[in-house]
Design an enzyme around this catalytic site. Structure first.
Site, PDB file in Angstrom:
ATOM      1  N   SER A 192       0.895  -1.140  -0.012  1.00 31.06           N
ATOM      2  CA  SER A 192      -0.030   0.169   0.027  1.00 31.06           C
ATOM      3  C   SER A 192       0.920   1.356   0.108  1.00 31.06           C
ATOM      4  O   SER A 192       1.773   1.598  -0.771  1.00 31.06           O
ATOM      5  CB  SER A 192      -0.962  -0.009   1.318  1.00 31.06           C
ATOM      6  OG  SER A 192      -2.209   0.600   1.116  1.00 31.06           O
TER       7      SER A 192
ATOM      8  N   HIS B  71      -7.814  -5.099  -1.039  1.00 30.94           N
ATOM      9  CA  HIS B  71      -6.875  -4.221  -0.476  1.00 30.94           C
ATOM     10  C   HIS B  71      -7.159  -4.611   1.144  1.00 30.94           C
ATOM     11  O   HIS B  71      -7.737  -4.775   1.734  1.00 30.94           O
ATOM     12  CB  HIS B  71      -7.247  -2.798  -0.572  1.00 30.94           C
ATOM     13  CG  HIS B  71      -6.077  -1.843  -0.245  1.00 30.94           C
ATOM     14  ND1 HIS B  71      -4.731  -1.755  -1.133  1.00 30.94           N
ATOM     15  CD2 HIS B  71      -5.708  -1.207   1.036  1.00 30.94           C
ATOM     16  CE1 HIS B  71      -4.132  -0.795  -0.734  1.00 30.94           C
ATOM     17  NE2 HIS B  71      -4.407  -0.592   0.554  1.00 30.94           N
TER      18      HIS B  71
ATOM     19  N   ASP C 277     -10.113  -3.663  -5.443  1.00 38.98           N
ATOM     20  CA  ASP C 277      -9.193  -2.760  -4.822  1.00 38.98           C
ATOM     21  C   ASP C 277      -9.104  -1.073  -5.627  1.00 38.98           C
ATOM     22  O   ASP C 277      -8.921  -1.202  -6.674  1.00 38.98           O
ATOM     23  CB  ASP C 277      -7.687  -3.203  -4.779  1.00 38.98           C
ATOM     24  CG  ASP C 277      -6.762  -2.243  -3.932  1.00 38.98           C
ATOM     25  OD1 ASP C 277      -6.991  -1.070  -3.344  1.00 38.98           O
ATOM     26  OD2 ASP C 277      -5.498  -2.516  -3.903  1.00 38.98           O
TER      27      ASP C 277
END
Ligand SMILES: *[C@@H]1O[C@H](CO)[C@@H](O)[C@H](O)[C@H]1NC(C)=O
Ligand SMILES: *[C@@H]1O[C@H](CO)[C@@H](O)[C@H](O)[C@H]1NC(C)=O
Length: 401
Positions: free
Chosen positions: A189, A371, A341
């Protein structure tokens, strides 16, 4: 009585969210994901509530909850784990106990959390880094760079650069028995953003005499220019990471001014004079047909923010707007993206751009992934998906580092 009422209210909310949140059909262990998603939405909602009554900010609330999951450095039969610091930056080291004839490879891991949350000491990261050290016989460094909103851009990036440079010193490498030609920078991320930017800046820095062998990016978010990509539209409500929450937290990296997230939600946040940068994120050109579906490209409206944020044109915030001439010096790359995501298209476009300039990229796309799944590794919430992502990443390291 009051407590009972609150508990009852929260349970009703949990149930309501659970019933009404659509979890994509192809996701494994849907009921578990549904519960986790509902919990996440309630935490988010309570955070907003606490913020509005002035009790604490939303991110402080998230942090309070996250603190429950922080682990101690516990060594096991295979790996010595210790907390120390590189300069002022806290790091957690994983040192394999197994004797090795050769120098060891190493991984520097930068955790996710939108630059605002997280630490490498969270149980899921701890377990993954430990497993990486054990499986690869590698030294793994988890770095706790400083976080926003207290430390805004570019502090976390500077901290990450510092950690990498610190580790690359001859005496440090010798001390841990690390081979300087076998070092990978990894992150998930926002940690993926830091990983790729650190790697790119150092690879292009004539003062930096070493070469980074590889970078591994797990569902990285790579741009803040266009918040209407197909993946933003399709996964607006999650699972786990909603578009609103991502924008809210992501903006704190740059400013506390609430005008920015507000305008960013409308995709009208970029300053005048930034149109030339959109060729780097123009999904109607850069995204494979499969992901465009029937979305229609709409050009973002510029110049709506007063005062404007020229920082949004900085490639250290949005690595996707980095020039080809800089990107081409990136090393061997692993990118993992998830179908469900909001950041999916960032990763896919990066794959396209890197391959175009000749960077060798392995791309794993998880059709039933979403995610943050990597962080759902510990019971009772552990998901098979989390292990699958972890195993893909570690297998790639085993083969390529
Ligand atoms: C130590 O390594 C062995 C072999 O990889 C593994 O089977 C075992 O589970 C590891 N122990 C721990 C505590 O992780
Ligand atoms: C994006 O690409 C389309 C072609 O698909 C083009 O018409 C449009 O002008 C581009 N927009 C920008 C801002 O580059």
């Amino acid at each position: 009585m009051g407590c009972k009422a609150v508990c009852f209210g929260l349970s009703c909310l949990l149930f309501a969210y659970y019933i009404y949140t659509p979890i994509p059909q192809n996701i494994e262990e849907r009921w578990k994901v549904g519960i986790f998603d509902a919990i996440m939405k309630i935490i988010s909602l309570t955070g907003t509530l606490f913020e509005s009554i002035g009790l604490m900010t939303c991110e402080e609330w998230f942090f309070t909850i996250m603190r429950l999951d922080v682990t101690k450095p516990i060594s096991d039969e295979n790996v010595t784990v210790l907390d120390t610091a590189f300069g002022d930056i806290p790091v957690r080291l994983y040192l394999p106990k197994r004797k090795s004839e050769k120098q060891r490879p190493a991984v520097i891991f930068l955790h996710g959390g939108a630059f605002v949350l997280g630490t490498c000491k969270l149980s899921a990261y701890d377990s993954m880094n430990r497993w990486t050290a054990n499986k690869l016989g590698a030294v793994v460094v988890g770095a706790d760079y400083r976080l926003a909103p207290q430390y805004q851009f570019p502090v976390s990036l500077e901290d990450a650069i510092f950690v990498v440079k610190f580790f690359f010193q001859d005496d440090i490498l010798a001390n841990y028995g690390v081979d300087p030609t076998r070092i990978c920078i990894s992150g998930d991320s926002s940690g993926g953003v830091l990983a790729t930017k650190v790697t790119e800046l150092l690879q292009n820095d004539p003062e930096f005499k070493n070469k980074i062998k590889a970078q591994a990016l797990i569902y990285p978010g790579l741009q803040l220019l266009d918040t209407f990509m197909p993946s933003h539209q399709e996964n607006k409500h999650g699972p786990i990471l909603s578009r609103d929450l991502a924008i809210k937290l992501g903006c704190l990296y740059l400013t506390k001014d609430k005008a920015l997230p507000q305008v960013m939600r409308e995709n009208q946040h970029m300053p005048r004079g930034s149109r030339h940068l959109f060729k780097f994120v123009n999904w109607s050109v850069l995204l494979p047909e499969k992901y465009k579906k029937n979305h229609v490209y709409k050009e973002p409206v510029l110049g709506k923010l007063d005062p404007p944020y020229p920082i949004l044109m900085d490639s250290r915030v949005s690595p996707l707007i980095t020039d080809d001439s800089q990107l081409q010096n990136l090393p061997l790359t692993y990118i993992l993206t998830c179908e469900h995501d909001i950041l999916r298209d960032d990763g896919i476009i990066y794959v396209t751009r890197l391959r175009k300039v000749g960077v060798q990229v392995t791309h794993d796309h998880i059709e039933d992934g979403f995610h943050g799944a990597l962080s759902l590794l510990m019971s009772p919430f552990h998901l098979r998906l989390g292990y699958r992502i972890q195993n893909k990443y570690i297998s790639w390291l085993e083969e390529n580092l």
